[in-house]
Design a protein around this motif. Structure first.
Motif, PDB file in Angstrom:
ATOM      1  N   TRP A   1      23.205  34.027  37.687  1.00 43.03           N
ATOM      2  CA  TRP A   1      22.868  34.174  36.265  1.00 43.03           C
ATOM      3  C   TRP A   1      23.300  32.659  35.380  1.00 43.03           C
ATOM      4  CZ3 TRP A   1      26.478  38.389  33.614  1.00 43.03           C
ATOM      5  CH2 TRP A   1      25.795  38.590  32.228  1.00 43.03           C
ATOM      6  N   GLN A   2      22.517  32.004  35.160  1.00 43.12           N
ATOM      7  CA  GLN A   2      22.560  30.735  34.788  1.00 43.12           C
ATOM      8  C   GLN A   2      22.947  30.904  33.070  1.00 43.12           C
ATOM      9  OE1 GLN A   2      22.632  27.896  36.280  1.00 43.12           O
ATOM     10  NE2 GLN A   2      21.978  28.697  38.199  1.00 43.12           N
ATOM     11  N   PRO A   3      23.521  29.691  32.567  1.00 43.44           N
ATOM     12  CA  PRO A   3      23.776  29.947  30.947  1.00 43.44           C
ATOM     13  C   PRO A   3      22.344  29.965  30.289  1.00 43.44           C
ATOM     14  CG  PRO A   3      24.939  28.170  31.889  1.00 43.44           C
ATOM     15  CD  PRO A   3      24.276  28.837  33.154  1.00 43.44           C
ATOM     16  N   GLY A   4      22.150  30.960  29.165  1.00 42.28           N
ATOM     17  CA  GLY A   4      20.950  30.962  28.412  1.00 42.28           C
ATOM     18  C   GLY A   4      19.917  32.223  29.199  1.00 42.28           C
TER      19      GLY A   4
ATOM     20  N   VAL B   1      25.540  37.549  39.949  1.00 48.78           N
ATOM     21  CA  VAL B   1      25.356  38.912  39.597  1.00 48.78           C
ATOM     22  C   VAL B   1      26.088  39.663  40.484  1.00 48.78           C
ATOM     23  CG1 VAL B   1      23.409  40.461  39.892  1.00 48.78           C
ATOM     24  CG2 VAL B   1      22.980  38.052  38.823  1.00 48.78           C
ATOM     25  N   ALA B   2      26.512  39.411  41.883  1.00 45.54           N
ATOM     26  CA  ALA B   2      27.137  40.406  42.703  1.00 45.54           C
ATOM     27  C   ALA B   2      28.558  40.539  41.912  1.00 45.54           C
ATOM     28  CB  ALA B   2      26.981  39.812  44.143  1.00 45.54           C
ATOM     29  N   ASP B   3      29.080  39.741  41.518  1.00 46.88           N
ATOM     30  CA  ASP B   3      30.475  39.772  40.887  1.00 46.88           C
ATOM     31  C   ASP B   3      30.746  40.240  39.443  1.00 46.88           C
ATOM     32  OD1 ASP B   3      31.293  38.540  43.216  1.00 46.88           O
ATOM     33  OD2 ASP B   3      31.343  36.540  42.456  1.00 46.88           O
ATOM     34  N   THR B   4      29.287  40.648  38.801  1.00 45.99           N
ATOM     35  CA  THR B   4      29.259  41.411  37.694  1.00 45.99           C
ATOM     36  C   THR B   4      29.552  42.832  37.818  1.00 45.99           C
ATOM     37  OG1 THR B   4      27.942  39.611  36.749  1.00 45.99           O
ATOM     38  CG2 THR B   4      28.135  41.463  35.525  1.00 45.99           C
TER      39      THR B   4
END
Length: 146
Positions: free
Chosen positions: A112-115, A81-84
């Motif tokens: 932030w996991q897939p799905g 999330v921090a790298d988004t």
């Protein structure tokens, strides 16, 4: 062939051995560093191919001047999330200025996991025309006409 010729040949031979003894570890280290760099590049390339996001909904609340961006990780790579990054009308919105961040409705999540769905709330003065969300691997999703 006299002693001086044999002695000179021996000195040259020892010099060549010393030079090879010094050069070999340097060449070996350079090769290992190159191999590690190639492996890192391949890992980044694989992560890039397996990363994908979709903007599900982008809504602007006129009364509170808040923009809510919801995006789903539809790839197979776990994202930080921090790298988004979020851009609103081309202006970067720093992560530490986001009002609220939720992953699948839970605050305080770092991955932030897939799905899973990422929800970001930021404060903006005007209704934006364009919103862009960019992942750590450079994969982006853009929505216009919020």
């Amino acid at each position: 062939m006299g002693f001086s010729t044999s002695g000179a040949a021996a000195i040259l031979f020892v010099g060549v051995l010393v030079a090879v003894g010094i050069a070999y570890p340097v060449i070996q280290t350079a090769h290992e560093d190159r191999r590690a760099a190639i492996d890192d590049r391949d890992d980044r390339s694989l992560d890039l191919r397996n990363t994908d996001i979709e903007l599900e909904a982008t809504t602007y609340n006129d009364s509170s001047d808040n923009l809510t961006v919801n995006a789903t990780n539809v790839g197979s790579t776990t994202l930080a999330v921090a790298d988004t990054d979020l851009l609103v009308d081309g202006a970067y919105e720093p992560n530490d200025e986001w009002l609220e961040v939720r992953v699948n409705g839970t605050t305080g999540r770092e991955l932030w996991q897939p799905g899973e769905t990422l929800s970001i709330v930021v404060s903006t003065a005007d209704r934006p025309d364009r919103v862009k969300l960019v992942t750590e691997h450079g994969v982006a999703a853009t929505e216009t006409g919020v």
